[in-house]
Design an enzyme around this catalytic site. Structure first.
Site, short mmCIF file in Angstrom:
data_model
loop_
_atom_site.label_atom_id
_atom_site.label_comp_id
_atom_site.label_asym_id
_atom_site.label_seq_id
_atom_site.Cartn_x
_atom_site.Cartn_y
_atom_site.Cartn_z
CB CYS A 47 -0.93 0.01 1.20
SG CYS A 47 -2.15 -1.32 1.18
CB THR A 48 3.91 2.21 1.89
OG1 THR A 48 3.28 2.09 3.17
CG2 THR A 48 4.89 3.36 1.91
#
Length: 154
Positions: A47-48
């Site tokens: 996600c990052t």
């Protein structure tokens, strides 16, 4: 998709973003297409990287009179910390409470993990669902494909 169909209306919602501001999907109707990006968890590895990729290409996404909205079930304060840490300057909205209500409306809530699946929807300027893709939790999105889909509805 239970109740959802491409070409049909996108479920409306109002959720708060990382700054505590309300984001209402229907407020974009008539003016912008929207890329809704459901993601499992702030600060997680995939996600990052994914959100940083969108940040780095945000100008490309905004070229088409579009808005990018990230949705997770993380609490508002976690989203603020995530946005601040990674310089994410697009709306990240919290579907924390009632937990996963909007995520369920889009049929992407993982009941076992308590988070959204890694899914995306493109909503046209009329508020209709035009495209959807669902990735495995460990698989990052193809941002080029997202941009191609946005070009088609803008």
């Amino acid at each position: 998709m239970s109740g959802l169909r491409l070409g049909g209306p996108a479920p409306d919602f109002t959720l708060r973003d990382q700054f505590g501001q309300d984001v209402t999907l229907s407020s974009y109707r008539g003016s912008k297409a929207v890329a809704l990006l459901f993601y499992p968890f702030a600060f997680s590895g995939v996600c990052t990287g994914e959100m940083a990729g969108i940040r780095d290409r945000l100008a490309e996404f905004m070229t088409f009179d579009t808005e990018v909205v990230g949705i997770s079930c993380d609490p508002l304060y976690a989203l603020r910390a995530f946005a601040d840490a990674d310089g994410l300057n697009f709306p990240l909205v919290s579907d924390f409470w009632p937990h996963g209500e909007v995520t369920r409306a889009y049929d992407v809530f993982d009941e076992v993990k308590g988070c959204p699946r890694r899914s995306s929807y493109v909503i046209d300027k009329d508020g209709n669902l035009r495209w959807a893709v669902h990735n495995a939790i460990a698989d990052s999105r193809d941002l080029d494909e997202h941009l191609a889909q946005l070009r088609q509805v803008s």
